[in-house]
Design an enzyme around this catalytic site. Sequence first.
Site, PDB file in Angstrom:
ATOM      1  N   GLU B  38       0.837  -1.200   0.000  1.00 33.66           N
ATOM      2  CA  GLU B  38       0.000   0.000   0.000  1.00 33.66           C
ATOM      3  C   GLU B  38       0.873   1.251   0.000  1.00 33.66           C
ATOM      4  O   GLU B  38       1.770   1.385   0.840  1.00 33.66           O
ATOM      5  CB  GLU B  38      -0.918  -0.012   1.232  1.00 33.66           C
ATOM      6  N   SER B  68      -5.629  -4.061   0.848  1.00 30.69           N
ATOM      7  CA  SER B  68      -6.107  -5.415   0.703  1.00 30.69           C
ATOM      8  C   SER B  68      -4.949  -6.378   0.969  1.00 30.69           C
ATOM      9  O   SER B  68      -4.321  -6.881   0.056  1.00 30.69           O
ATOM     10  CB  SER B  68      -6.578  -5.523  -0.750  1.00 30.69           C
ATOM     11  N   GLU B  69      -4.680  -6.586   2.237  1.00 28.76           N
ATOM     12  CA  GLU B  69      -3.520  -7.413   2.585  1.00 28.76           C
ATOM     13  C   GLU B  69      -3.635  -8.818   2.007  1.00 28.76           C
ATOM     14  O   GLU B  69      -2.642  -9.419   1.587  1.00 28.76           O
ATOM     15  CB  GLU B  69      -3.328  -7.476   4.105  1.00 28.76           C
ATOM     16  N   GLN B  91       1.916  -2.326   5.596  1.00 29.91           N
ATOM     17  CA  GLN B  91       2.188  -0.944   6.000  1.00 29.91           C
ATOM     18  C   GLN B  91       2.614  -0.884   7.474  1.00 29.91           C
ATOM     19  O   GLN B  91       3.524  -0.148   7.835  1.00 29.91           O
ATOM     20  CB  GLN B  91       0.953  -0.092   5.757  1.00 29.91           C
ATOM     21  N   PHE B  92       1.945  -1.646   8.282  1.00 33.74           N
ATOM     22  CA  PHE B  92       2.378  -1.933   9.654  1.00 33.74           C
ATOM     23  C   PHE B  92       2.209  -3.435   9.838  1.00 33.74           C
ATOM     24  O   PHE B  92       1.238  -3.998   9.336  1.00 33.74           O
ATOM     25  CB  PHE B  92       1.513  -1.204  10.685  1.00 33.74           C
ATOM     26  N   ASP B  94       1.168  -5.038  12.139  1.00 33.77           N
ATOM     27  CA  ASP B  94      -0.104  -5.353  12.806  1.00 33.77           C
ATOM     28  C   ASP B  94      -1.168  -5.796  11.790  1.00 33.77           C
ATOM     29  O   ASP B  94      -2.006  -6.635  12.089  1.00 33.77           O
ATOM     30  CB  ASP B  94      -0.630  -4.133  13.561  1.00 33.77           C
ATOM     31  N   ILE B  96      -0.925  -7.458   9.206  1.00 33.53           N
ATOM     32  CA  ILE B  96      -0.653  -8.741   8.556  1.00 33.53           C
ATOM     33  C   ILE B  96      -1.769  -9.738   8.863  1.00 33.53           C
ATOM     34  O   ILE B  96      -1.984 -10.675   8.102  1.00 33.53           O
ATOM     35  CB  ILE B  96       0.727  -9.288   9.011  1.00 33.53           C
ATOM     36  N   HIS B 138      -0.400  -0.442  16.244  1.00 41.12           N
ATOM     37  CA  HIS B 138       0.827  -0.054  15.540  1.00 41.12           C
ATOM     38  C   HIS B 138       2.051  -0.354  16.402  1.00 41.12           C
ATOM     39  O   HIS B 138       3.038   0.369  16.350  1.00 41.12           O
ATOM     40  CB  HIS B 138       0.798   1.444  15.184  1.00 41.12           C
TER      41      HIS B 138
END
Lengths: 406, 337
Positions: B38, B68-69, B91-92, B94, B96, B138
Site C-alpha cells: 500500500e 487489501s492485505e 504498511q504496519f 499489525d 498482517i 501499531h
Amino acid sequence: MKSPREFVPSGFLVYLGWGNLAIIVIQKTENLLSAKSGSATAERAEQVKKPSQRLTKEDCLEIFKQLYLARYFDVRLIKEKKRGRLRGTLYSSHNQEAVLVGSLFGLKPTDWISPIHRDMPAFFMKDFRFDIDNPDRLGMSIEEVCAQVWGKEGSPGRARDNWSHIGSKSKRIIHSTSMLAGTIPVAAGVAYADRMQGGDAVVLTYNGEGSTAQGIFHEAVNYAAVHKLPVITIVENNQWAYGTPVDQECPTPDVADRAKGYGIPGLIADGQDVFDVYDKVMEAVEYARAGNGPAIVECKTFRAYGHGDHDDDRAMKYRPSEEIEKGRRRDPIAVCRQTLIDLGYLTGDAKTMYMAEGKNAGDATNDDFPPEVVDFLNKGIEFAMNSPMPAAEEAEKWVFWNGGQA
Amino acid sequence: MSATTEAPAALKKNYLTALKEALDEEMARNKMMLCQGEDIGRLGGAFGVTEGLQAKYGEDRVVDMPISEAAIVGSAVGMALNGMTVMAEMQFIDFISCGFDQIVNMMATYHYRTAGEVHIPVVVRGPAGAYGGGALYHSQMNEAWFCNAPGLKVVCPSTPYDAKGMLKAALRDGNPVIFYEIKELYRKREIEEELPTEDYIVPLGKAAIRREGKDVTLVSYGQNVYHCLDAAVELEKLGISAEVIDIRSLVPLDEDTIFNSIAKTSRVIVVNEAPMTCGFAGELIARISQKAFHLLDAPPSRVTRMDTPVPWVKPLELHVLPTIDKIVAEAVRIYRF
Ligand SMILES: Cc1ncc(C[n+]2csc(CCOP(=O)(O)OP(=O)(O)O)c2C)c(N)n1
C-alpha cells in the site's frame, strides 16, 4: 500501470490487431450484458455470432464425449467410495459437468486454470480439446489424478493433501486448497506475472456461489479489476453451499451482479447447456485476452447429491425432494444430446447410444458410456491401484525449499 | 527523503536506508523481482522504505496496491508460482492479520503440498514493535503466529548491517520469509553504521554475539537487543558480566550460539517484547530446558511484555514492556539464585 497491449512484444501491427479485436469483443460483451441470462433460443436469434457457432461437428461431438468422461469419472468414484476403497470425501461434480467441459474447451494450452473441490475432472480435462490421448497436451494425466485419489506415490503432491487438492505448475493448474476463494488472488498473481513475461494467458478460476461471500473474493476480484488482469471467475451456482441455500449466502438473485461493483462484465450462463457455457466463457476469455480485464461468469446449475458423499443422506432432509428432482431433470448430457440431434450431428442409432443421463450414479453401468471413455479411466485406476503408498518418512520432507538440492 | 541519507557525514547509514538499498540492489540484480504494497510507489511507503524505487523500476515492478492485505499476499503467491520473486510490504506489521490466511494456509504450505514442485520466494516485510507510542494497532510483535506455521522463515534484524544483509538473503532464499523491521530503529542515529560497498548477505539462521560476558546470557532480538546492551552496562556496575545474544533469525534458529553461551555463563534470560503466553521466549526457554538443562545453575527466565495489548501513553506502555530496569532486576535475581 502499462496497458496490457503494451506488453505485446511484436510491435505496431500486432498492436493495431489487438486494438481492433478489443473493440469487437467489447461490443459483443455489451450485447451479452444487456441480453443477460436469456434463453438459449433468444440468444440464437441474436445477430452476433456466438463462439459456439465456430465449432465444427467434430468439436461438438468431442464436447459430447467429454461430458460423458466427466460423468463417468464421477460415477466410478462414487462407486469406489461406496465400496470403501477410497479415503477422504468425494465432492461430486454430477450434473455440473457442462460447466467444466464448456469452460475448458476454448482455452489455449498456455492458459491457466484453478479448479476447486467439485471440479476433479478439470484436472485431467484441461487441454482435452487437443485430444484425450495426445501425450503433449498440458492437462494432468489420468494416472496422476487417480494416483492422487487413491493416495499413492505417483500423485503430483505425493498425496500429502486431500485428493481434490492437486495442481501442477508445469501443466498450469493452480493447486486447489480448502480455503474457499483463496486461490483467486493467486490466480491474479499468476496472470500478472504472465503479463510481465509477455504472455497472453488467461486464468480461469472456479468457485461455488457460497464462496463469493468470502472477503478474499472481493479483495482478489477488485485487485484484478484495478490492474485489468485476465482472470475469469467462474461461479458454479449450484444453489447450495453445503447445507445453506443460495438466498442465505447472497442477497441478489444473480451472483453475477457483483461484477457491477468492480466495473467488469458479469455474464450468466445456463450451466446445464455446455454450448451456452462455452459461449459465455469464451466471450469473457476473448475479452480478457484482448487486455480488457477480468469478468465473472455465473453458471446456473444444480448439485445432484449432498455436499460430499458423507452428506448424501442428510441432504435429502434439508433439500425438498421436488427441488432435487427438478434440479436434476435438465441433465447436461441430455441437453447436449438434444442440441446435437437438432443440428443433425447425431442421427440413427447414435441418437440413443450410451444413455447415462438422468441416471443415479449407482444405476449407471459401463454400457451407459462410450468404451473409449471407460478405457481411459480404467487406465488411470489401474495405475493408481498398482502404485505403492508414499513412504511414511516423506511426511517430514519439503517443509522448506533447500535451493533445489535433492 | 531521509535526513540521514542526504547528510554530508553520511558514510554511516541508518536502518531504513539499509533496507532501501537492499531492495534497490535486489531489484537491479533480479529482473523478475517485484515490490507491492500500500502506497509504496508514488509515496514511497508510509516510512519511505521504498522511496524512489518506482521512479527507477516503473509502475509494473513497484506496485501501489489496494488496501487489501489478502490480495497483496495472495497475488504475491501467484506471482511466485509463475516465476517471480516478490517483496510484499505490510504498511504496519499489525495489519498482517488481514492477510493471515493467505500466509499460513497458502504461502507456508505450498512447497509441502506440492512435494517440492513449487517454492514461493516471497518476503512479507513491515514495520513492527513498540516503545514509540504506536498504541494497540501499531506496536505489535506478532512473530509467534508465524513461527507456529511450518514452512515460513521468520527473521528480525536489529542493526543496519543486518537489515540490509538479511533482507537480501531473504529475497534470495526461495522460501517465504516474514521479515520484521523495527520501526523505532528506522532512523535512530545512534545505531547508524557504515555498510560495505560490495554485495553481501547475512545468512538466515545465524545468531550474533553483541557483547561478551561470563555471568549471565541475555538472549533477545529486535529493539530489545539494545535494552539488553544497556542493561549489561548497568549490571557491570553491580559486578555482573552479561553476554548479549541477538538471535536475528527465529526460524531457522541458531541453537548452538545460545547453548555455547550458556555453557560459559550457566544462566540465561530471554528478553522479548511480545506478550508472554505462547510467545517466542517460551519456545526458547523450552528448548534450553530440554537440551541445555545440565549447563544451568539457575532456572532459565524470561522478561516479556505482560499479557496485555500495548497501551498508548508512555507510563502505561513501559509498564507492560520489558525495560532496562526489569532486565537488570531479573539478572540480579538469577545471579543470586
Ligand atoms: C474459508 C472456508 N470456510 C469454510 C469451509 C468449509 N466448506 C467447504 S465447502 C463449503 C461449501 C461451499 O459452497 P460453495 O462455495 O457454494 O461450493 P459448492 O460446494 O456448492 O460447489 C464449506 C462451507 C472452507 N472450506 N473454507
